[in-house]
Write a protein that holds these residues in place. Sequence first.
Motif, mmCIF file in Angstrom:
data_model
loop_
_atom_site.group_PDB
_atom_site.id
_atom_site.type_symbol
_atom_site.label_atom_id
_atom_site.label_comp_id
_atom_site.label_asym_id
_atom_site.label_seq_id
_atom_site.Cartn_x
_atom_site.Cartn_y
_atom_site.Cartn_z
ATOM 1 N N GLU A 1 0.835 -1.213 0.000
ATOM 2 C CA GLU A 1 0.000 0.000 0.000
ATOM 3 C C GLU A 1 0.862 1.252 0.000
ATOM 4 N N ALA A 2 1.903 1.220 0.830
ATOM 5 C CA ALA A 2 2.769 2.401 0.957
ATOM 6 C C ALA A 2 3.514 2.676 -0.347
ATOM 7 N N ILE B 1 2.443 2.081 -3.322
ATOM 8 C CA ILE B 1 1.492 2.674 -4.261
ATOM 9 C C ILE B 1 1.231 4.137 -3.891
ATOM 10 N N ARG B 2 0.966 4.353 -2.594
ATOM 11 C CA ARG B 2 0.611 5.707 -2.159
ATOM 12 C C ARG B 2 1.759 6.686 -2.399
ATOM 13 N N ARG B 3 2.981 6.225 -2.211
ATOM 14 C CA ARG B 3 4.153 7.085 -2.363
ATOM 15 C C ARG B 3 4.715 7.079 -3.781
ATOM 16 N N ASP B 4 4.071 6.341 -4.682
ATOM 17 C CA ASP B 4 4.533 6.284 -6.070
ATOM 18 C C ASP B 4 6.028 5.907 -6.110
ATOM 19 N N ASN C 1 11.316 8.267 -3.004
ATOM 20 C CA ASN C 1 9.958 7.765 -2.763
ATOM 21 C C ASN C 1 9.983 6.386 -2.113
ATOM 22 N N ALA D 1 8.216 5.345 1.299
ATOM 23 C CA ALA D 1 7.306 4.193 1.384
ATOM 24 C C ALA D 1 7.712 3.244 2.501
ATOM 25 N N ASP E 1 6.670 4.822 5.769
ATOM 26 C CA ASP E 1 5.217 4.654 5.966
ATOM 27 C C ASP E 1 4.874 3.206 6.284
ATOM 28 N N ASN F 1 2.851 1.458 9.481
ATOM 29 C CA ASN F 1 1.558 0.804 9.327
ATOM 30 C C ASN F 1 1.605 -0.720 9.317
#
Lengths: 152, 327
Positions: A78-79, A81-84, A130, A134, A137, A141
Amino acid sequence: MHRLTVEARVTLLDALRDRLALTGAKKGCDRGECGACTVLVDGRRVKSCMTLAVMEDGRRITTVEGLTRGDRLHAVQEAFIRRDAFQCGFCTSGQIMSAVACIDEGRTGSDDEIREWISGNLCRCGCYPNIVDAVRDGARNAPGGGAGEAGR
Amino acid sequence: MKLFDYARTARASEAVELVAARPGGAFIAGGTELTNLMKDGVLAPDLVVDVNSLPLDHITLRNGRLSIGATARMRDVAEHPVVREHFPVVSEALLASASPQVRGRASVGGNLMQRTRCWYYRDPGSPCNRREPGSGCPALKGQNRWHAILGGSDHCIAVHPSDLAVALAALDAVVLTLGPDGRRSLPLRDLHLLPGGTPHRETGLRHGEMITGVEIPQSPLARHSRYLKVRDRASFEFAVVSVAAALTLKGRVVSDVRLAFGGIAPKPWRSPKAEQALRNRPLTEVTIAMAGRALVKDATPREHNAFKVDLVQRALADILETLGGKR
């Protein structure tokens, strides 16, 4: 569990990709230099191009395919993806597997520490800033919150 | 990779018998070195004996000696609290080695037995006296930035890449082996051979002889030790030059010192003269400079590596000043 008969010269990476169709682990350099083939063996990160499949007989191998729980992505996925945290994506599954282990080892205390402990994974697109974001992050999480092996 | 037979055993004596009986036999532990050499066609063993099931992964301090089993992983040695407290140079050298993935896998025995990173050695299309005796050494007049300034010969100027071996050389470690003729021990500094006229003879071990462990004497020196590695990027790279240093002081006077160097010679390089320049003398800029000059007095720099002569002296000064509490 998979039962396979392989020649002794078959690497774990080739066995995963060519025999079990688990193509998440990528063959970049095939010399242990790029980290794209990183998987977990009994929870420990390993470059699967540098070990023979026969040497891993009976061990628990986790590839990126094994991180998801049903349709739910792992917190590190997820991280990313979110952080590209990728461009071409070729190194990504190795980065993610290495990041999961890095978090588990408790080596994400600072950005510098993340850079040092993820240094076995190269990104030709240069998405390192990035990727560091990630991993940070993901550590926050992930189950256990990056508290080290005890938090697994 | 060429085809080969594979065997696994939990008995060291059987592993030795298996390899000794086959001239083309080899041991494998972590696999992070041998698999690359086999893929590149540098080595082509016809039998690979997996020693990972041998009960040789201990890390124990007993009777003033640290004993590390040959199949202990680099990571586990580096992170061991006793190693970190009593032998910091060993922990630091290991943490500066390779990548986390490799350190989690690679064994202590395999680390010591790893081959040079000389690109002519690693390329079977190239001549190399180490790989193919008598074929020549392109490094002498070729791309020799990474090569030796001390201990080389007209036949080979490759450097040994192990950081761990440099740390162990500084601490006067002993290597334990089991071979067809039984057990023996040899000083780490005698494990790797200088090339001379026979660069293909890389270690003092016989065929079928296996490292079973290393032992390091505990001492105030070992406890006050550091490793400094200079490389082309901040992480995951071999040393351009490196220094392992152990130092004890009485006031400002050096009561004892051990120095070993990586990246400058075909084996972990000890310099008794550099140590002598410091022992029983105050640790000052002057004595440190004298030690550096003694170290490189007989250096034979080549076209692309002359910078190492200065760099290794600066690295030595840096680590001694750190250990001496000046920075």
